[in-house]
Design a protein around this motif. Structure first.
Motif, PDB file in Angstrom:
ATOM      1  N   THR A  38      44.243  34.295  41.558  1.00 46.33           N
ATOM      2  CA  THR A  38      43.862  33.415  42.674  1.00 46.33           C
ATOM      3  C   THR A  38      43.661  34.239  43.947  1.00 46.33           C
ATOM      4  O   THR A  38      42.670  34.068  44.666  1.00 46.33           O
ATOM      5  N   GLY A  39      44.582  35.143  44.210  1.00 45.43           N
ATOM      6  CA  GLY A  39      44.483  35.988  45.410  1.00 45.43           C
ATOM      7  C   GLY A  39      43.233  36.848  45.382  1.00 45.43           C
ATOM      8  O   GLY A  39      42.501  36.944  46.381  1.00 45.43           O
ATOM      9  N   CYS A  42      40.056  34.837  45.811  1.00 43.31           N
ATOM     10  CA  CYS A  42      39.926  34.411  47.211  1.00 43.31           C
ATOM     11  C   CYS A  42      39.330  35.557  48.037  1.00 43.31           C
ATOM     12  O   CYS A  42      38.387  35.358  48.803  1.00 43.31           O
ATOM     13  N   LEU A  43      39.838  36.775  47.854  1.00 41.72           N
ATOM     14  CA  LEU A  43      39.328  37.932  48.600  1.00 41.72           C
ATOM     15  C   LEU A  43      37.864  38.194  48.244  1.00 41.72           C
ATOM     16  O   LEU A  43      37.035  38.432  49.125  1.00 41.72           O
ATOM     17  N   ARG A  44      37.550  38.139  46.958  1.00 40.42           N
ATOM     18  CA  ARG A  44      36.176  38.439  46.521  1.00 40.42           C
ATOM     19  C   ARG A  44      35.171  37.429  47.062  1.00 40.42           C
ATOM     20  O   ARG A  44      34.020  37.750  47.263  1.00 40.42           O
ATOM     21  N   HIS A  45      35.631  36.208  47.282  1.00 38.36           N
ATOM     22  CA  HIS A  45      34.715  35.186  47.790  1.00 38.36           C
ATOM     23  C   HIS A  45      34.725  35.125  49.310  1.00 38.36           C
ATOM     24  O   HIS A  45      34.231  34.169  49.902  1.00 38.36           O
ATOM     25  N   PHE A  61      39.454  30.511  39.245  1.00 37.56           N
ATOM     26  CA  PHE A  61      39.045  31.847  38.778  1.00 37.56           C
ATOM     27  C   PHE A  61      38.663  31.817  37.296  1.00 37.56           C
ATOM     28  O   PHE A  61      39.136  30.954  36.542  1.00 37.56           O
ATOM     29  N   SER A  62      37.839  32.793  36.900  1.00 39.95           N
ATOM     30  CA  SER A  62      37.427  32.846  35.484  1.00 39.95           C
ATOM     31  C   SER A  62      38.511  33.538  34.662  1.00 39.95           C
ATOM     32  O   SER A  62      39.285  34.349  35.194  1.00 39.95           O
ATOM     33  N   GLU A  63      38.547  33.258  33.382  1.00 34.94           N
ATOM     34  CA  GLU A  63      39.556  33.866  32.488  1.00 34.94           C
ATOM     35  C   GLU A  63      39.459  35.393  32.489  1.00 34.94           C
ATOM     36  O   GLU A  63      40.454  36.090  32.331  1.00 34.94           O
TER      37      GLU A  63
END
Ligand code: CDP
Length: 207
Positions: A38-39, A42-45, A61-63
């Protein structure tokens, strides 16, 4: 049979949980990975981990993210510790953890709130811990072993600030469940820690 393993950063709870899963032939879930994913998402987006809406959106997030090496990075660790304080994030990740814990045959889960929230009815609960210095030394050795050029003081500061955030948040703070066996690992080798954990779980199951 559900086994709950909790503890602070770099306490060795993951090692203990994996060893218990192997010994008792149970599937294992490292719940920290869900918060890390999740973290990182969040940063990547371009989101802000401190903003609850950004963090909740990132729980989708994707698996593949769970196998992404970057999930282990310092940036992801820090972001995980920030997003995990939002009640909305914990709620969004709850169902998946409950389903894993309640699968037929049982499971081992490790994290911060397994014995207190996710599986308060677990058959055996362990709280694995060590002093912040011991934990920082272990994490430092691990990072150096992986080729990182990080400074020890930096690792210690990071552990102390994550401990503080994890213990002081109002949503499912890190704390030992009253019925969890305490495993202090400062003076134990990995083998001794695993041996003590297996003995403790065997005792709990006999009760
Ligand atoms: O291995 P380490 O203790 O460094 O981290 P982790 O177990 O992968 O967890 C990363 C972060 O996710 C922690 O610092 C916690 O803030 C959060 N977490 C949580 O809030 N609840 C859990 N059940 C597991 C992790």
């Amino acid at each position: 049979m559900i086994i709950a393993v909790d503890g602070p950063a770099a306490s060795g709870k993951g090692t203990v949980a994996r060893a218990l899963a192997l010994h008792f032939r149970l599937p294992h879930l490292d719940t920290g990975l869900l918060y890390r994913a999740t973290g990182l998402q969040c940063l990547r987006h371009g989101g802000n981990p401190s903003v609850e809406a950004d963090a909740v959106a990132a729980t989708g997030f994707s698996e593949a993210m769970l196998d992404d090496l970057e999930i282990r990075s310092e940036a992801a660790s820090r972001a995980a510790s920030v997003v995990s304080a939002h009640p909305g994030v914990r709620q969004a990740l709850l169902e998946r953890q409950l389903a894993f814990a309640r699968q037929p045959g049982g499971a081992v889960l490790d994290g911060r709130d397994i014995g207190t929230v996710i599986a308060a009815d677990a058959d055996a609960k362990l709280f694995v811990t060590a002093s912040s210095e011991t934990r920082a030394k272990r994490r430092f050795a691990q990072l150096v072993g992986e080729g990182s050029k990080v400074a020890y003081d930096h690792v210690l500061t990071d552990i102390l600030s994550r401990d503080e955030r994890d213990s002081s948040r109002s949503a499912a703070p890190l704390k030992r469940a009253e019925d969890a066996a305490l495993l202090e690992t400062d003076d134990l080798t990995i083998e001794q820690t695993i041996g003590a954990a297996i003995a403790e779980v065997t005792r709990a199951l006999d009760r």
